[in-house]
Write an enzyme that holds these catalytic residues in place. Structure first.
Site, mmCIF file in Angstrom:
data_model
loop_
_atom_site.group_PDB
_atom_site.id
_atom_site.type_symbol
_atom_site.label_atom_id
_atom_site.label_comp_id
_atom_site.label_asym_id
_atom_site.label_seq_id
_atom_site.Cartn_x
_atom_site.Cartn_y
_atom_site.Cartn_z
ATOM 1 N N CYS A 78 29.173 -14.154 -1.614
ATOM 2 C CA CYS A 78 27.739 -13.856 -1.720
ATOM 3 C C CYS A 78 26.960 -15.161 -1.875
ATOM 4 O O CYS A 78 25.897 -15.355 -1.294
ATOM 5 C CB CYS A 78 27.449 -12.984 -2.945
ATOM 6 S SG CYS A 78 28.447 -11.498 -3.098
ATOM 7 N N ARG A 104 23.978 -1.713 0.838
ATOM 8 C CA ARG A 104 23.680 -3.094 1.255
ATOM 9 C C ARG A 104 24.882 -3.996 1.020
ATOM 10 O O ARG A 104 25.209 -4.851 1.848
ATOM 11 C CB ARG A 104 22.459 -3.610 0.501
ATOM 12 C CG ARG A 104 21.856 -4.862 1.113
ATOM 13 C CD ARG A 104 21.270 -4.571 2.475
ATOM 14 N NE ARG A 104 20.967 -5.786 3.241
ATOM 15 C CZ ARG A 104 21.857 -6.452 3.966
ATOM 16 N NH1 ARG A 104 23.105 -6.026 4.027
ATOM 17 N NH2 ARG A 104 21.524 -7.529 4.632
ATOM 18 N N ASP A 163 0.860 -1.181 0.000
ATOM 19 C CA ASP A 163 0.000 0.000 0.000
ATOM 20 C C ASP A 163 0.903 1.239 0.000
ATOM 21 O O ASP A 163 1.651 1.459 0.943
ATOM 22 C CB ASP A 163 -0.873 -0.024 1.264
ATOM 23 C CG ASP A 163 -1.836 1.155 1.326
ATOM 24 O OD1 ASP A 163 -1.632 2.139 0.552
ATOM 25 O OD2 ASP A 163 -2.768 1.113 2.141
ATOM 26 N N CYS A 182 26.917 -6.197 3.953
ATOM 27 C CA CYS A 182 27.204 -7.635 3.879
ATOM 28 C C CYS A 182 28.702 -7.879 4.063
ATOM 29 O O CYS A 182 29.113 -8.748 4.825
ATOM 30 C CB CYS A 182 26.776 -8.209 2.535
ATOM 31 S SG CYS A 182 25.138 -8.968 2.562
ATOM 32 N N CYS A 216 14.306 20.269 -18.492
ATOM 33 C CA CYS A 216 14.536 19.412 -19.661
ATOM 34 C C CYS A 216 13.480 18.318 -19.762
ATOM 35 O O CYS A 216 12.965 18.033 -20.836
ATOM 36 C CB CYS A 216 15.912 18.754 -19.587
ATOM 37 S SG CYS A 216 17.283 19.925 -19.658
ATOM 38 N N HIS A 217 13.168 17.726 -18.606
ATOM 39 C CA HIS A 217 12.231 16.594 -18.596
ATOM 40 C C HIS A 217 10.819 17.128 -18.412
ATOM 41 O O HIS A 217 10.221 17.007 -17.333
ATOM 42 C CB HIS A 217 12.625 15.591 -17.506
ATOM 43 C CG HIS A 217 14.022 15.076 -17.682
ATOM 44 N ND1 HIS A 217 14.362 14.170 -18.669
ATOM 45 C CD2 HIS A 217 15.184 15.365 -17.036
ATOM 46 C CE1 HIS A 217 15.670 13.901 -18.604
ATOM 47 N NE2 HIS A 217 16.195 14.624 -17.632
#
Lengths: 285, 153
Positions: free
Chosen positions: A201, A242, A72, A246, A103-104
């Site tokens: 990993c 992240r 949600d 790790c 520009c966008h």
């Protein structure tokens, strides 16, 4: 073979996990992610020659409560960042006197599909580029403004807004041609054991996804939801943040955000999730 | 003040153990015979009570990250990456347990996810803080072994 072993293991452990591990479950759950009435797929078939038969979004490994935040947009705490980025999109900054919107003119919607194809090749720099590179190139070249830091709030917010435009679209990155050596480098990094704890990993995210590592339910380490709102961070974080986390956990010296190594790893990990839908901004714990 | 300083060495001597402990074998000097390590790393038996603490401590053994152990059921969340350790002493002899903890790869193969707790040559890019250090000391390894030997069914 692996699957059979896993299943036997799981049933043998059930008695213990029920008492010692309230949150334990041996596999991704079967929940379906529906956002505003639109289903976002959270699993896909792996590539024929790929390392994973079935791909699962990290969403499938999270608790019902965490999952519900993402189902949600009004509950999703990352949407504060989306609102801030929408405002930022209109802010004029830099010597050229421009905002993103200068520009966008079509708004953030112009970026539909971009997130799903990143990192992509940049012929000018002769390197792959991530969403952070693209945004900062706009800032320094077109706006003549200062670049944002990789993990700055403004950058996280804007990467979330740009990424959102691709929500539901399948991850599909280029791994051949110029990207090939970067893909190979990323693959090598993925399987290299690092740190005093001596893990790659793959040890966790390929061989042990679905298993609990202490209180954490190991996922496949897919990147399709980044930047993610992580409850532990109480905020958004980048893929490279992240990765760093790790590596630190394994007692290795992490590479730097934006380093060639992490860009290569980002490409390789993205390729492992090809077919999964972009979920940006996802919620994880 | 100077009096106090002069007394310090004498005081230290007084509290030092009277029985000389054999020096712990260095990580690179550990001898494997047929994938087991027969001799205690310290030359002495470990302390099971302390071993239980090392086992659970997240900055030491952190064994619960990967292993279920009903003896520590007061601790929430046991991992399931490795096999449960209930009754582990019924399945492995002491020299085997020592070998697995010191260098899991020798016994379980190069692909095992299990760290090697008393080995210097580990993964690439080890953080500076941990370079040239083993995960556990020789004493801690022996303490954990002594504890594991109590886990019988």
């Amino acid at each position: 073979m692996k699957r059979v072993k896993k299943a036997m293991f799981a049933s043998g452990l059930l008695a213990f996990t029920l008492t010692l591990n309230p949150a334990a479950q041996a596999d991704p759950d079967d929940d379906t992610l529906v956002i505003d009435g639109v289903e976002v797929i959270t699993s896909a078939k792996g590539k024929e020659d790929g390392p994973l038969d079935e791909l699962y979004s990290g969403w499938r490994f999270r608790s019902d409560e965490t999952q519900s935040f993402q189902a949600d947009d009004f509950e999703n705490p990352a949407f504060v960042a989306i609102d801030q980025a929408l405002e930022q999109f209109e802010v004029v900054e830099g010597a050229a006197g421009k905002a993103c919107a200068s520009c966008h003119e079509g708004g953030p919607e112009e970026f539909e599909g971009l997130r799903a194809a990143l990192p992509r090749w940049n012929a000018d720099t002769g390197k792959p580029e991530t969403i952070q590179h693209i945004i900062n190139e706009c800032r320094t070249e077109r706006m003549q403004a200062e670049p944002w830091k990789w993990e700055a709030n403004e950058m996280l917010n804007m990467t979330a807004l740009v990424g959102l435009q691709s929500r539901g679209m399948p991850v599909d990155v280029q791994t051949d041609g110029e990207m090939s050596p970067w893909y190979e480098k990323g693959k090598e990094l993925y399987y290299t054991r690092v740190g005093q704890l001596d893990m790659s990993c793959a040890n966790c995210h390929e061989d042990n996804y679905g298993n609990m590592i202490r209180a954490d339910h190991l996922s496949q380490g897919q990147t399709n939801g980044f930047p993610v709102y992580r409850l532990k961070w109480a905020g958004l974080g980048s893929i490279h943040r992240r990765f760093k986390g790790c590596m630190s956990n394994i007692r290795a010296k992490p590479y730097k955000r934006g380093s060639d190594e992490f860009v290569a790893l980002e490409l390789y990990v993205a390729s492992r999730g090809e077919g999964l839908a972009v979920e940006t901004p996802a919620v994880r714990n | 003040m100077s009096l106090k300083t002069n007394f310090l060495p004498a005081l230290l001597l007084a509290v030092m153990p009277t029985v000389a402990m054999a020096e712990a074998v260095a990580p690179d000097d550990v001898v494997f015979e047929d994938d087991v390590i027969v001799a205690s790393l310290t030359g002495a038996d470990g302390n099971a009570v302390n071993g239980r603490k090392v086992f659970a401590n997240r900055k030491q053994g952190n064994c619960l990250a990967c292993h279920i152990n009903a003896d520590l059921k007061e601790q929430l969340f046991h991992g399931e990456v490795g096999p449960p350790l209930d009754g582990v002493a019924d399945r492995w002899e002491e020299p085997e347990l020592r070998a697995i903890i010191v260098n899991s790869k020798i016994v379980l193969g190069d692909e095992t996810i299990m760290p090697s707790f008393y080995r210097l040559k580990n993964g690439a890019r080890t953080a500076e803080k941990f370079q040239g250090k083993t995960i556990l000391s020789a004493e801690q390894v022996e303490d954990v072994i002594a504890y594991l030997r109590t886990l019988k069914e």
